[in-house]
Design an enzyme around this catalytic site. Structure first.
Site, PDB file in Angstrom:
ATOM      1  N   HIS A 378     -33.848 -46.695 -49.813  1.00 33.33           N
ATOM      2  CA  HIS A 378     -32.563 -47.330 -50.129  1.00 33.33           C
ATOM      3  C   HIS A 378     -31.634 -47.502 -48.946  1.00 33.33           C
ATOM      4  CE1 HIS A 378     -32.622 -47.555 -54.572  1.00 33.33           C
ATOM      5  NE2 HIS A 378     -33.498 -46.567 -54.461  1.00 33.33           N
ATOM      6  N   LYS A 569     -16.269 -50.919 -54.299  1.00 33.02           N
ATOM      7  CA  LYS A 569     -17.519 -50.221 -53.974  1.00 33.02           C
ATOM      8  C   LYS A 569     -17.116 -48.907 -53.345  1.00 33.02           C
ATOM      9  CE  LYS A 569     -18.638 -53.861 -51.433  1.00 33.02           C
ATOM     10  NZ  LYS A 569     -20.039 -54.140 -51.728  1.00 33.02           N
ATOM     11  N   LYS A 575     -19.143 -50.331 -45.003  1.00 28.68           N
ATOM     12  CA  LYS A 575     -18.760 -51.358 -45.985  1.00 28.68           C
ATOM     13  C   LYS A 575     -17.491 -52.107 -45.560  1.00 28.68           C
ATOM     14  CE  LYS A 575     -20.958 -48.959 -49.905  1.00 28.68           C
ATOM     15  NZ  LYS A 575     -21.791 -49.961 -50.607  1.00 28.68           N
ATOM     16  N   LYS A 681     -23.338 -58.729 -59.615  1.00 29.24           N
ATOM     17  CA  LYS A 681     -22.485 -58.705 -60.806  1.00 29.24           C
ATOM     18  C   LYS A 681     -21.380 -59.760 -60.692  1.00 29.24           C
ATOM     19  CE  LYS A 681     -23.188 -53.722 -60.685  1.00 29.24           C
ATOM     20  NZ  LYS A 681     -22.570 -52.468 -60.218  1.00 29.24           N
TER      21      LYS A 681
END
Ligand SMILES: *Cc1c(COP(=O)(O)O)cnc(C)c1O
Length: 804
Positions: A378, A569, A575, A681
């Site tokens: 991942h 998130k 990020k 999403k």
């Protein structure tokens, strides 16, 4: 004049929510009242909202039971291959509405509660999230369970029943404060404890090598108590099982040393054993080498493998006389998927069972293990990769350490033959990293012990072959695969955005819900004015609803005509919430410089949890709230720019904000976000995405952060963040600033043309079919598990609430 429609009336008109037949509704009401009386032991005079929620939950749950039992009977009769998805996280969120959606009970329950004078949405909001996950990895496991049940796979999710899930985030004076997530306080109506299937798990002790074989002795035992949660497929009468283990001290725990006063202390010390399943470690993409975490990882694996092998032996296939009674046929009947390296101990534990307990030869055992296990990677971030100190293992799992050394010896022997004299390669590929502290590289263990290794997006799967796993790819190229992540369209469209699901169904029918490629049919409607208007109207309704939610719960007013620019998130440097901050500050400065100009108004919402020990992430949250304090109170800016930090981002909040978003911020540093599923999403729910594909202003923004403009009472509050950006910008915030600002300008210009914007949205939705987790799971099934997915229904019980 016709009366305006109530929320209840509007919901009723949506057909994807199922039929509300009169009999159905009457039956639901009867059973709701029965549960209120017999299960909750309340009457309507004293019942609380929570009682009503539990009565409804139990009423809906009854519809699962017959299907659940029948599904498991069906698996016993057919004896298909089973797949076991082992994960330290299942980020499930709420269950009530999802169950109603998958069983087509939503409209009927809405009508029944309405007739009882209750508001179903209000009751749904009482349910606690099952927050047994940190972010994308845990939510992926939850989406996969939904898809596996929908595709008729005999699948089981195995994990830990944490007593405390991911912490609740409060914002106090602009700072993150963590609160314990006591999600089981009022009981969990969706789980069933199965004490009859309790299993022992051993820790510590020592290894004896005798003539009869190897024995692991003098261990401490903790019991694993299973709790089962039903996992319904979409309208196919299949109900699979998620089994979560809870740690339980044995009755004689610590009672062997019977000194005076020892009894009370021994009972108190039961907590030590039961702490194993107490709390989820709150790190996302970060490895923290704590012994309790290693215990959790072994606990889930040891309990689960006992279950798997027991079920195999008890199956018709495993026990038939025509098949040899050994375990060599296991890979034909069992697939085990490891969600990251967290359950990597499944590999040495299975070897221990096959060699030490079942007395198989090493080579035969190894063949079974490799053909059964598969590993999903991942992340490539070095700080996230699990590397456990050998000393910890030596103490906690001495036999497993021996087994890992033997696996490594044989592995390096093979590599040594392939590359004679290449000592550096042996060092790079070893399962054991030498150095000050010797460590076990769990990813290397997983690669060697699996027949398939997959990345989670096309680019990510290429990166792992080129970088961290290059040497392994060179010797076993066929092991490496890609399985691009996906999301379940049931939760992430039908359930959270019924308005959009319905306008789509009006054009292309409802089959797309289990066959998302059919969304392509929407391309026919990109220039259809009525469809464009319908899509825009649903978005506007969702925005109004979210604005009302913010006003009710947080007393903040936002402009529903502004662009909802959303960045939600986990908070992490890679990020790049900081890049977003720099854009906000730049936009703010430009408005102030030219206040009369027609700026496209934006409401910028950022949300996410920082790991409690991650100082920089917590400072990033403080910067966002500080910027909000200045920007939101500047009269020159007015409602053209608002900056909101969304408190306690979690599955339930995602379901509310994503359908209301116009712009989705996906601005992680290129190559660092393995896949991302938040992006999918947003795409499915009609938001456009700003991403990385597309330097005096920068100085001004930086000077403001470092000069105390956003922290008037403490000018040096952000000096470390500034220094990090200036000197160690690992995640290239500066490098991408200029392009990002330009791209944001284009976004603002496009938003001024609503029709063109919505056409792009429709294009996006039409192309989002490939991000269904049904597609992902079909590929895992065919290409890794050797199983065949199917949309076939099984028979429903005649009376869904009968017991035969
Ligand atoms: C989908 C989801 C995530 C993952 O989001 P990314 O943007 O892919 O990191 C994290 N948290 C929650 C609650 C989610 O629903």
């Amino acid at each position: 004049m016709a009366k305006p429609l109530t929320d209840h009336d509007k919901r009723k008109q949506i057909s994807v929510r199922g039929l509300a037949g009169v009999e159905n509704v009457a039956d639901l009401k009867t059973n709701f009242n029965r549960h209120l009386h017999f299960t909750l032991v309340k009457d309507r005079n004293v019942a609380t909202k929570r009682d009503y929620y539990f009565a409804l939950a139990n009423t809906v749950r009854d519809h699962l039971v017959g299907r659940w039992i029948r599904t498991q009977q069906h698996y016993y009769e057919k004896d298909p291959k089973r797949v076991y998805y082992i994960s330290l996280e299942f980020y499930m969120g709420r269950t009530l509405q999802n169950t109603m959606v998958n069983l087509a009970l939503e409209n009927a329950c809405d009508e029944a509660t309405y007739q009882l004078g209750l508001d179903m949405e209000e009751l749904q909001d009482i349910e606690e999230d099952a927050g047994l996950g940190n972010g994308g990895l845990g939510r992926l496991a939850a989406c996969f369970l939904d898809s596996m049940a929908t595709l008729g796979l005999a699948a089981y999710g195995y994990g830990i029943r944490y007593e405390f899930g991911i912490f609740n985030q409060k914002i106090v004076n602009g700072w993150q404060v963590e609160e314990a997530d006591d999600w089981l306080r009022y009981g969990n109506p969706w789980e069933k404890a199965r004490p009859e299937y309790m299993r022992p798990v051993h820790f510590y002790g020592r290894v004896e090598h005798t003539d009869e074989g190897v024995k692991w002795v003098d261990t401490q035992v903790v019991l694993a108590l299973p709790y089962d949660t039903p996992v319904p497929g979409y309208r196919n009468n299949i109900v699979n099982t998620m089994r979560l283990w809870s740690a339980k001290a044995p009755c004689d725990f610590n009672l062997k040393d019977f000194n005076v006063g020892g009894y009370i202390q021994a009972v108190l010390d039961r907590n030590l054993a039961e702490n194993i399943s107490r709390v989820l470690y709150p790190n996302d993409n970060f490895f923290e080498g704590k012994e309790l975490r290693l215990k959790q990882e072994y606990f889930v694996v040891a309990a689960t493998l006992q279950d798997i092998i027991r079920r195999f032996k008890a199956s018709k296939f495993g026990s038939t006389e025509f098949v040899r009674m050994d375990l060599s046929t296991l890979p034909e009947k069992v697939a085990i998927q490891l969600n990251d390296t967290h359950p990597a101990l499944a590999i040495p534990e299975m070897m221990r069972i096959l060699v030490d307990v079942e007395k198989l030869l090493w080579d035969q055992a190894w063949d079974i293990v490799v053909h059964t296990c598969a590993y999903t990677n991942h992340t490539v971030l070095p700080e996230a990769l699990e590397r456990w100190p050998v000393d910890l293992f030596h103490n906690l799992l001495p036999r497993h350490l021996e087994i890992i050394y033997e696996i490594n010896r044989r592995h390096l022997e093979r590599i040594g033959k392939l590359y004679p004299g290449d000592m550096d390669r042996l060092r790079r590929m070893s399962l054991i990293e030498e150095g000050n502290v010797k460590k076990i590289n769990m990813a290397h263990l997983c690669i060697v012990g699996s027949h398939a290794v997959n990345g989670v997006a096309r680019i990510h799967s290429e990166i792992i072959k080129d970088t961290i796993f290059k040497d392994f790819y060179e010797v076993d190229p066929d092991k490496f695969q890609n399985k691009t992540n996906g999301i379940t369209p049931r939760r992430w469209l039908v359930m959270c955005n019924p308005g959009l699901a319905e306008v789509i169904a009006e054009r292309i029918g409802e089959d797309y819900i289990v066959d998302m490629d059919q969304l392509k049919k929407l391309l026919k409607f990109v220039n259809d004015d009525a469809f464009i208007a319908d899509v825009a109207k649903v978005k506007q309704e969702n925005k109004l609803k979210f604005a009302a939610h913010l006003e009710e719960h947080y007393k903040v007013k936002i402009n529903p005509d502004s662009m909802f620019d959303v960045h939600v998130k986990r908070i992490h440097e890679y990020k790049r919430q900081l890049l977003n901050c720099l854009h906000i500050i730049t936009f703010y400065n430009r408005i102030r410089k030219e206040p009369q100009k027609k700026w496209t108004p934006r409401t910028i919402m950022i949300g996410g949890k920082a790991a409690p020990g991650y100082h920089t992430a917590k400072m990033i949250i403080r910067l966002i709230t500080a910027i909000g304090d200045i920007v939101n109170n500047d009269p020159i800016v007015g409602d053209r720019l608002k900056v909101i930090f969304l408190e306690n981002y979690r599955v339930t909040l995602a379901e509310k904000i994503i359908p209301a978003s116009d712009l989705s911020e996906q601005i992680s540093t290129a190559g660092t976000e393995a896949s991302g599923t938040g992006n999918m999403k947003f795409m499915l729910n009609g938001a456009l995405t700003i991403g990385p594909k597309y330097l005096y202003r920068l100085k001004q923004a930086m000077d403001q952060i470092s000069g105390g403009f956003f922290s008037p009472n403490q000018a040096d509050l952000f000096k470390d963040l500034v220094s990090m950006l200036m000197h160690h910008d690992r995640f290239k915030v500066f490098a991408d600033y200029e392009d990002y600002i330009k791209c944001q300008d284009k976004v603002s210009a496009l938003y001024k043309n609503p029709k063109e914007w919505t056409k792009k949205v429709i294009h996006n939705i039409a192309g989002s079919g490939k991000f269904s987790s049904d597609r992902t799971i079909s590929q895992y099934a065919r290409e890794i598990w050797d199983m065949e997915p199917s949309l076939e229904k099984i028979a429903a019980p005649d009376d869904p609430r009968s017991f035969n």
